[in-house]
Design a protein around this motif. Structure first.
Motif, mmCIF file in Angstrom:
data_model
loop_
_atom_site.group_PDB
_atom_site.id
_atom_site.type_symbol
_atom_site.label_atom_id
_atom_site.label_comp_id
_atom_site.label_asym_id
_atom_site.label_seq_id
_atom_site.Cartn_x
_atom_site.Cartn_y
_atom_site.Cartn_z
ATOM 1 N N TYR A 6 -10.953 -54.882 -102.945
ATOM 2 C CA TYR A 6 -10.137 -53.682 -103.087
ATOM 3 C C TYR A 6 -9.856 -53.527 -104.573
ATOM 4 C CZ TYR A 6 -9.502 -53.950 -98.052
ATOM 5 O OH TYR A 6 -9.722 -53.980 -96.691
ATOM 6 N N ALA A 7 -10.543 -52.601 -105.206
ATOM 7 C CA ALA A 7 -10.522 -52.500 -106.666
ATOM 8 C C ALA A 7 -9.944 -51.169 -107.123
ATOM 9 C CB ALA A 7 -11.939 -52.665 -107.201
ATOM 10 N N THR A 8 -9.570 -51.142 -108.405
ATOM 11 C CA THR A 8 -9.087 -49.890 -109.000
ATOM 12 C C THR A 8 -9.784 -49.661 -110.331
ATOM 13 O OG1 THR A 8 -7.302 -51.021 -110.178
ATOM 14 C CG2 THR A 8 -6.771 -50.097 -108.009
ATOM 15 N N VAL A 9 -9.845 -48.401 -110.716
ATOM 16 C CA VAL A 9 -10.317 -48.056 -112.051
ATOM 17 C C VAL A 9 -9.302 -47.118 -112.690
ATOM 18 C CG1 VAL A 9 -12.804 -48.371 -111.778
ATOM 19 C CG2 VAL A 9 -11.776 -46.208 -111.075
ATOM 20 N N ILE A 10 -9.043 -47.393 -113.951
ATOM 21 C CA ILE A 10 -8.196 -46.519 -114.764
ATOM 22 C C ILE A 10 -8.501 -46.897 -116.207
ATOM 23 C CG2 ILE A 10 -6.176 -48.044 -114.859
ATOM 24 C CD1 ILE A 10 -4.542 -45.336 -114.397
ATOM 25 N N ARG A 11 -8.315 -45.970 -117.130
ATOM 26 C CA ARG A 11 -8.658 -46.279 -118.512
ATOM 27 C C ARG A 11 -7.891 -47.484 -119.025
ATOM 28 N NH1 ARG A 11 -7.361 -40.370 -120.466
ATOM 29 N NH2 ARG A 11 -6.171 -40.460 -118.539
ATOM 30 N N SER A 12 -8.584 -48.427 -119.705
ATOM 31 C CA SER A 12 -10.040 -48.572 -119.664
ATOM 32 C C SER A 12 -10.409 -49.911 -118.994
ATOM 33 C CB SER A 12 -10.609 -48.559 -121.086
ATOM 34 O OG SER A 12 -10.134 -47.452 -121.794
ATOM 35 N N HIS A 13 -9.991 -50.121 -117.786
ATOM 36 C CA HIS A 13 -10.402 -51.370 -117.150
ATOM 37 C C HIS A 13 -10.689 -51.195 -115.666
ATOM 38 C CE1 HIS A 13 -5.998 -51.162 -117.513
ATOM 39 N NE2 HIS A 13 -5.991 -51.552 -116.257
ATOM 40 N N ILE A 14 -11.514 -52.122 -115.174
ATOM 41 C CA ILE A 14 -11.823 -52.220 -113.757
ATOM 42 C C ILE A 14 -11.079 -53.464 -113.272
ATOM 43 C CG2 ILE A 14 -13.657 -52.533 -112.043
ATOM 44 C CD1 ILE A 14 -15.635 -51.621 -114.302
ATOM 45 N N THR A 15 -10.327 -53.330 -112.215
ATOM 46 C CA THR A 15 -9.601 -54.492 -111.694
ATOM 47 C C THR A 15 -10.011 -54.721 -110.256
ATOM 48 O OG1 THR A 15 -7.726 -53.734 -113.028
ATOM 49 C CG2 THR A 15 -7.296 -55.513 -111.468
ATOM 50 N N PRO A 16 -10.443 -55.909 -109.874
ATOM 51 C CA PRO A 16 -10.596 -57.103 -110.708
ATOM 52 C C PRO A 16 -11.798 -57.008 -111.636
ATOM 53 C CG PRO A 16 -11.444 -57.521 -108.507
ATOM 54 C CD PRO A 16 -10.854 -56.139 -108.482
ATOM 55 N N ASP A 17 -11.794 -57.696 -112.762
ATOM 56 C CA ASP A 17 -12.957 -57.683 -113.642
ATOM 57 C C ASP A 17 -13.759 -58.968 -113.459
ATOM 58 O OD1 ASP A 17 -11.293 -58.522 -116.818
ATOM 59 O OD2 ASP A 17 -11.541 -59.632 -114.955
ATOM 60 N N TYR A 18 -13.395 -59.744 -112.464
ATOM 61 C CA TYR A 18 -14.131 -60.976 -112.163
ATOM 62 C C TYR A 18 -14.210 -61.103 -110.650
ATOM 63 C CZ TYR A 18 -15.373 -65.834 -111.711
ATOM 64 O OH TYR A 18 -15.997 -66.988 -111.366
ATOM 65 N N ILE A 19 -15.413 -61.132 -110.124
ATOM 66 C CA ILE A 19 -15.606 -61.273 -108.675
ATOM 67 C C ILE A 19 -16.604 -62.388 -108.445
ATOM 68 C CG2 ILE A 19 -16.374 -60.127 -106.543
ATOM 69 C CD1 ILE A 19 -15.817 -57.441 -107.973
ATOM 70 N N GLU A 20 -16.250 -63.357 -107.613
ATOM 71 C CA GLU A 20 -17.203 -64.417 -107.309
ATOM 72 C C GLU A 20 -17.505 -64.419 -105.817
ATOM 73 O OE1 GLU A 20 -17.259 -67.867 -109.514
ATOM 74 O OE2 GLU A 20 -18.056 -69.153 -107.935
ATOM 75 N N VAL A 21 -18.773 -64.420 -105.506
ATOM 76 C CA VAL A 21 -19.204 -64.462 -104.097
ATOM 77 C C VAL A 21 -20.305 -65.500 -103.960
ATOM 78 C CG1 VAL A 21 -18.634 -62.024 -103.753
ATOM 79 C CG2 VAL A 21 -20.977 -62.681 -104.327
ATOM 80 N N GLU A 22 -20.727 -65.727 -102.717
ATOM 81 C CA GLU A 22 -21.813 -66.675 -102.459
ATOM 82 C C GLU A 22 -23.089 -65.904 -102.155
ATOM 83 O OE1 GLU A 22 -19.435 -70.434 -100.443
ATOM 84 O OE2 GLU A 22 -20.564 -69.003 -99.209
ATOM 85 N N GLN A 23 -24.196 -66.501 -102.490
ATOM 86 C CA GLN A 23 -25.469 -65.863 -102.197
ATOM 87 C C GLN A 23 -25.563 -65.570 -100.703
ATOM 88 O OE1 GLN A 23 -28.781 -68.244 -103.402
ATOM 89 N NE2 GLN A 23 -30.282 -66.618 -103.084
ATOM 90 N N GLY A 24 -26.017 -64.389 -100.361
ATOM 91 C CA GLY A 24 -26.117 -64.010 -98.963
ATOM 92 C C GLY A 24 -24.903 -63.255 -98.462
ATOM 93 N N ASP A 25 -23.826 -63.242 -99.228
ATOM 94 C CA ASP A 25 -22.636 -62.497 -98.816
ATOM 95 C C ASP A 25 -22.954 -61.010 -98.755
ATOM 96 O OD1 ASP A 25 -19.885 -64.330 -100.448
ATOM 97 O OD2 ASP A 25 -21.106 -64.753 -98.662
#
Lengths: 638, 772
Positions: free
Chosen positions: A517-536
């Motif tokens: 569940y992310a947001t965008v507004i000047r000038s950042h994308i939140t979260p700016d770090y997403i970690e997942v597993e291969q195959g997700d």
């Protein structure tokens, strides 16, 4: 004598100069300016005085708005061109039937659903052949709510919401797979009419098949939903009237005196005028129609017998019909005779076919009405003629140096038209513009019809067109929104379940299903770090928390073929399978601020062995089902 | 008055004839008056109006941005002529609907297992010979899935798509060296060179994440990039940005700027650091990368490279040691470095610094040759002294982004994003000459042939990012605004506003129209991708249907009379390929082909051959037609495709569809998200604070993206706050606000908040006081 004259002249000039100083400082032009500075520029560019007249008729200084907005079906691009008139500047190509990455149309999940939902089972359509659209009407005038456009290649209709200039719905005819590219709407937008172009093979109740034509009436409804006006086509109360087989022209919906009638022409050696009374048909749906693939259908025999359909023979060569905005007349174009046929619709409503033949001096291509006149484009010789409706005589004629196609007059589909401009479509603009190779689009030729003499103003280049057909609205009723309420899903108009206000971003994991569940507004994308597993399987639900005008953000993840556009307040989702491990930057793709390049982030996909992936992921099992995969790979050619 | 006018006109007639007869002159004046046009507007109209039959002076190739296609328009007519497809489906031209273009795009895929259906195109470049545009090719890059597109200017069509084997993100391309020896492509967001997974933390980022500059070898004979002869110089993870190739004095060198030498990694895995835009703006300077590509080429030829992903890579330590890579500080998170026509100067626009910095290559060369280094960075790359490299710096304005060269010696134009202006200045004599406002917020700009050795002057185009109120509104997503500027006089003048109806051009290059010589038709049977006779071309009279098991190939022809053959019978489940040839040879005789209801489409320019493949997956009778686009009468006749029922295939189809439904239902199941229970009712001001988007920038207790509003009702009066929120634009130059604008590089927008809602918000803000 002469030196005195010259001296006089110079004196007058001089005094004229000093007198004119006051004029030059005012906003108005002076003839000295026109014949001085302006003419220098014109001469340097090889412009004739007539060109200068055209230049001032079309030039919009920065911030100036246009009088009209023309909406063009552009043929197979699947995009609706919105063009300001008289500047002829193209303001937007709205994606309707084809995916378009800049707008995110058919790239984000919500809009992909509209395209996918209009498929015929596994046959998906990645384009549509668009002709003349129809603008929604209330009491016979434009109301600025919606625009309807047909896909002639695949038998569909799309609706564009004019508050947002976004496509909201595409309906697909269950069994008529082709249609004319032009579409027509009734005077209070009760029904949108669509006709087959080529005959279709229809399988009857006894399993016998026969060739038929069809006229479909799509029911258009507006409802209130959560305090929000919501309009849509309702397939469940729409119906089709079958007609005897034959190539059919585009539909023309009656208005005013002819309200309740739809006209079309079955083309051929003996052409027929089809008069369908949709009001009568509507009343007989429950008793005289049956469902074919879930769609109310009235067969041609029943239609004729119950006075839903009436047919009248037309002169040889008749092939197209256009109805005046006030519903009083229909103009029938003729391909082989130089007669244009003018049909009295008041008489027709009373049951009489009253045709007046008007010699236009060549084959008639298309016609458009104003309140007082009828304009017709003629082929061989190429020209446009003006016919006075009062006495049905040709008032003036204007030669064209190109093969003229359709003619489009602002508000000609309404009961109040202004006699100002007309556009004639040029199908062969080659040599008129800077050459840029074999593949180009068509051209819209702008005419001035205010005076007795019709004059040409400008040739507009409209790229992305294999066809040009339009409907034109006054800009006074163009009042779109600039922002969505934060969290809106534009496709439904409702607040999305995935709405995320700034500060409430989160990552939710359910086994190998990840929801960000992310947001965008000047000038950042939140979260700016997403970690997942291969195959997700990952869905990123983005909400723009902007509310400023023209403040759009884009989003992509490098190499995962994911993209979307987030207008102020919008919520939309992109979903992908993280099947490759590695480091994947993501970023905002629409220049949004001075620190736009720094609006970035990283997706990290941790490696997982194939064995581990398939064991832990039921979704993966479904996705990799060999029977499903091999079938769809075969269909797509992969 | 009228008498005077008549006399005047008569007398004018004696000294010289009037340009227009009095009728037309009066008409021009009347129409101008009716349309509220000032003399300046009418002049602009005369400068841009282009009647049919008159060609443009220049043709511009724009990147389409996320629309992928390259956009062509003419100057000064400002007519848009074409969207040249590159990476996305373009039904209007049939691109990626036929097998030939699909194969070409597929061949250039970034990775084999990922189909790509779009690109984020940024910077086009023209091919050059001796530093002059030669009108042969244009190149375009994809930032998101690093690839380069080669466009042939004979027909303005894409002929080659190649991928970058090692970058995950590439912004600084495409730029051509003066004889198109190489196409330069710089990386942007750093990632491991071998594309393997390396967890993100500062240590790993510094040690394993890399950027670089790729030199794609262009074979000028073949008109194609040769990946086997291409190589990359690896660079540190400084977020390289834009490149430019040296020429003349600086021939053999290329320059690439960067904007995050801080090596910032964002909020990080623990999410606790400030966001990227704050972290990447911390330092006062970033690094310009100077690459001696000619020397790198020698190293490559000698075999001094490593292979990564089948691509030759010159590692950083080798580059540093062999004198191939140098760094020079540049303020402050700059955008763009642009080489002067004689190759001596490189101008860097400061972006977050109000200066434009002019570097002197002669000085740089001397420092390099004398090994006069100010130091080395952590990776051992030599750093040159900034002051020793500079010719000078000029204060140009807020948010300088990009510089283009004019035709007068020393004259350049720089875009000012924040000031929303173009500044004209002299980089030799270091002084500002003129400024003009543009609407609004200009990104890049382009002067005619401005990055070649022979800038043509005359015009400049401002590529404005925001149109806002310049045109009739068309919903929340508005067009970009390209403004044509007349630069022929000392004072610049905006003469035309062009809305870009699709896409976001980042950058444009404009060429003298006389250098172009496009074709109008192809010889019959040409495959435009290969530009030679197609093996599946069909001549008139030679149409046939060939069956091979479940594969049916229809070799057909298209003409103004329709399509041959007019009837095709297949069985359900057959793979059907229509190999069609447009046998017309007249300019403009384009033919569109569709199989109705089957979703099959092809658009054929005169002479073109291409193949349309589909599976006849459902029984029935489908009409197909060939429509001569150049004819106002449309389709004359239609053919029939008859698909015979096949039970086996039908079973297979139904089974696959059922499985797909199951998958899709599982895929789009709404996640169960625990609702956050609100024990207290929200203050109505809090609702408004969220509704108007205030919450997006003003996060309580943080000051990274906007001032922290804690205690705002203490340090400002409520009356002041109310006035400010109602009209923030009145305060941008206020001495207490201007520093904040500079700090955050953002002006608070006017969100049209009604007074009663402002009151509620102030009430809500009043609750946020710091603890004493």
């Amino acid at each position: 004598m002469k030196p005195i004259l010259v001296a006089l002249c110079l004196m007058l000039l001089f005094s004229a100069c000093t007198k004119k100083t006051g004029d030059e400082q005012s906003a108005e032009l002076s003839d000295q300016f026109v014949n001085g500075e302006l003419s220098e520029v014109a001469k340097a560019r090889g412009l004739k005085p007539e060109d200068l007249v055209s230049a001032v008729k079309t030039y919009n200084p920065s911030g100036a708005l246009d009088e009209y907005l023309a909406f063009f079906g552009t043929g197979v691009s699947g995009r609706l061109a919105v063009v300001g008139m008289p500047s002829m500047k193209i303001l937007k190509y709205v994606a309707v039937f084809s995916a378009e990455p800049w707008q995110g149309f058919a790239f984000d999940d919500e809009s992909k659903a509209i395209i996918k939902g209009s498929a015929r089972e596994e046959i998906e359509y990645s384009f549509g052949d668009m002709g003349t659209p129809a603008l929604s009407l209330t009491n016979g005038t434009h109301d600025g709510r919606a625009l309807f456009v047909a896909d002639g290649a695949n038998g569909r209709v799309g609706i564009v919401d004019l508050a947002e200039y976004e496509t909201k719905q595409i309906v697909t005819h269950p069994y008529l797979r082709n249609s004319n590219a032009d579409i027509s709407v009734s005077a209070n937008s009760e029904y949108v009419a669509q006709t087959t172009a080529n005959p279709e093979i229809f399988v009857g109740t006894g399993n016998e098949s026969r060739a038929i034509a069809g006229a479909s009436f799509w029911r258009f409804i507006e409802k209130e939903r959560e305090g929000h006006k919501h309009f849509f086509i309702d397939p469940s109360t729409s119906f089709t009237v079958l007609l005897p087989k034959g190539k059919q022209s585009s539909p023309a919906m009656g208005k005013g005196e002819s309200d309740g009638l739809m006209l079309s022409i079955t083309q051929g050696e003996t052409p027929y005028l089809n008069v369908v009374n949709w009001k009568t048909a509507e009343g007989l749906i429950s008793t005289k129609a049956f469902k074919v693939s879930g769609h109310f259908t009235m067969d041609e025999k029943t239609a004729l017998a119950s006075k839903v359909l009436a047919r009248h023979e037309l002169p040889a060569g008749a092939y197209k019909v256009v109805i005046s905005g006030n519903g009083k007349y229909a103009a029938i174009s003729n391909k082989i005779s130089s007669n244009l046929h003018l049909l009295d619709l008041k008489a027709l409503s009373a049951g009489t076919v009253s045709l007046a033949n008007i010699d236009v001096g060549g084959a008639s291509v298309d016609a458009a009405f104003t309140e007082k006149n009828l304009y017709v484009t003629v082929h061989n010789p190429n020209k446009v003629v003006r016919i006075g409706l009062s006495d049905k005589s040709v008032k003036s004629s204007h030669a064209l140096d190109f093969p003229a196609g359709s003619i489009i007059i602002p508000e000609a589909d309404t009961n109040k038209t202004q006699e100002r401009y007309a556009v004639v479509v040029n199908h062969s603009p080659y040599g008129r513009f800077t050459r840029i190779g074999p593949q180009t689009g068509l051209s819209a030729h702008l005419l001035d019809i205010r005076e007795d003499k019709i004059s040409s103003i400008y040739d507009a280049s409209i790229p992305q067109s294999t066809r040009l057909a339009g409907v034109v609205m006054s800009t006074t009723i163009n009042k779109p929104i600039f922002r969505y309420k934060i969290g809106t899903d534009p496709r439904t108009g409702l607040i999305s379940s995935y709405k995320t206000p700034s500060g409430q971003e989160k990552i939710v994991r359910d086994g190998k299903r990840v929801h960000v569940y992310a947001t965008v507004i000047r000038s950042h994308i939140t979260p700016d770090y997403i970690e997942v597993e291969q195959g997700d399987t990952v869905s990123i639900h983005i909400t723009s928390n902007e509310q400023s005008r023209d403040q759009t953000h884009g989003f992509t993840i490098d190499s995962y073929n994911v993209h979307g556009s987030w207008e102020p307040g919008k919520t939309a989702t992109v979903t992908f399978v993280a099947d490759r491990s590695g480091v994947f930057p993501f970023y905002c793709t629409e220049f949004c601020s001075a620190l736009h390049l720094e609006m970035q982030g990283y997706l990290l996909v941790k490696p997982m062995s194939d064995k581990n992936i398939s064991q832990s992921d039921s979704l993966q099992k479904l996705r990799n089902n060999p029977k499903m995969k091999s079938f769809f790979n075969y269909i797509k050619g992969e | 008055m009228k008498n005077r006018y008549l006399t005047f006109m008569a007398l004018v007639g004696l000294v010289g004839s009037a340009y227009a007869d009095s009728n037309l002159t009066q008409k021009i004046m009347d129409i101008a008056k009716e349309r509220k046009l000032k003399p300046d507007d009418v002049l602009a109209a005369a400068q841009t109006f282009t009647p049919a039959g008159k060609e443009d002076e220049f043709v511009c190739v724009n990147s389409g941005g996320q629309a992928a296609s390259a956009i062509l328009y003419g100057v000064p007519s400002m007519r848009i002529y074409k969207y040249v497809p590159t990476a996305a489906h373009d039904p209007a031209s049939g691109y990626m609907h036929d097998l030939q273009t699909r194969a070409m795009v597929r061949k250039g895929r970034m990775v084999d297992s990922q189909e790509l259906s779009w690109a984020d195109t940024h910077h086009p470049a023209f091919s050059e010979t001796n530093g002059k545009y030669d009108g042969r090719y244009a190149f375009l890059n994809d930032k998101a899935n690093p690839r380069i597109f080669v466009i042939d200017l004979k027909d303005f069509e894409t002929k080659q798509v190649i991928h970058n084997p090692i970058f995950m993100s590439a912004h600084g391309g495409a730029f051509a060296t003066p004889n198109t020896e190489y196409i330069v492509e710089g990386a942007q967001y750093a990632a491991p060179t071998d594309r393997k997974y390396v967890p993100l933390n500062q240590d790993n980022y510094n040690k394993h994440y890399r950027g670089g500059i790729t030199f794609h070898k262009f074979d000028n004979e073949k008109g194609k990039i040769d990946p086997k002869k291409s190589f990359t110089v690896i660079a540190p993870p400084y977020s390289q940005d834009l490149s430019d190739a040296g020429k003349g004095e600086s021939y053999g060198y290329s320059f690439t700027n960067s904007f995050c030498s801080e090596r910032y990694i964002g909020t990080g895995p623990d999410g606790k650091q400030p966001p990227f835009e704050a972290g990447c703006s911390a330092r006062d300077t970033d690094f310009m990368h100077v690459v001696h590509w000619q020397k790198a080429e020698e190293l490559f030829k000698k075999g001094k490279f490593k292979m990564v992903n089948n691509h030759a890579v010159i590692p950083m330590d080798v580059a540093a040691k062999e004198g191939i890579l140098f760094l020079i500080p540049e303020p402050k998170s700059p955008h763009g470095n642009d080489v002067s026509p004689d190759g001596r100067f490189i101008i860097v626009a400061g972006k977050l610094d109000t200066h434009a910095s002019v570097y002197d290559f002669r000085k740089i060369k001397k420092l390099v040759e004398e090994k006069d280094f100010a130091g080395h960075d952590e990776y051992g790359i030599p750093i040159l002294d900034l002051q020793k490299s500079l010719h000078g710096q000029v204060q140009v304005g807020l948010g300088p982004l990009h510089t283009q060269y004019g035709s007068e010696p020393g004259v350049v134009y720089t875009s000012l994003y924040l000031d929303s202006q173009v500044v004209k200045w002299d980089y030799i004599n270091k002084k500002v000459l003129d400024k003009v406002s543009v609407n609004y917020n200009i990104g890049h700009l382009v002067s005619m042939q401005g990055d070649s050795v022979e800038p043509a002057g005359k015009y400049l185009i401002a590529l404005n990012k925001l149109a806002i109120d310049r045109f009739d509104p068309v919903g929340p997503l508005l067009p970009q605004n390209h403004q044509l500027i007349d630069t022929s006089k000392p004072k610049m003048r905006v003469i035309y506003d062009l809305p870009l109806p699709l896409g976001e051009p980042h950058y444009t290059v404009c060429i003298d129209n006389k250098k172009l010589n496009p074709i109008t038709t192809y010889p019959v049977g040409t495959d435009p991708v290969q530009m030679k006779l197609s093996p599946v071309a069909t001549l008139k009279g030679k149409e046939k249907v060939v069956r091979n098991g479940k594969k049916v190939e229809v070799f057909g022809t298209l003409s103004r009379d329709g399509v041959v053959p007019m009837n095709v019978d297949v069985t359900q489940g057959d793979e059907v390929i229509f190999h069609l040839t447009n046998i017309e040879q007249e300019e403009g005789k384009l033919i569109k082909f569709t199989v109705n209801g089957m979703g099959v489409l092809g658009v054929f320019t005169p002479g073109k051959t291409s193949s349309l493949r589909f599976v006849a997956s459902q029984k029935g009778s489908y009409s197909y037609s060939a429509e001569d686009i150049s004819s106002p009468f449309g389709v004359q006749d239609f053919g029939q495709l008859n698909v015979k029922f096949d039970q086996q295939f039908e079973n297979r189809r139904q089974e696959a569809r059922a499985l797909e439904s199951e998958y899709v239902a599982a895929l789009f199941k709404l996640p169960e998200v625990t609702k956050v229970a609100t024990t207290e009712k929200l203050h109505p001001g809090a609702v408004k604070f969220e509704e108007y988007g205030c919450i997006g920038c003003h996060i309580h207790g943080e000051a990274e993206t906007a001032p922290d509003l804690t205690d705002v009702t203490v340090r400002r009066s409520k009356d002041w706050i109310k006035k400010f929120v109602a009209n923030p634009e009145n305060y941008y130059t206020d001495p207490t606000i201007a520093p904040l604008v500079a700090k955050y590089a953002l002006e608070m927008p006017n969100l049209e908040v009604p007074p009663e809602d402002i009151d509620l918000i102030i009430e809500y803000l009043d609750q946020f006081k710091s603890k004493k």
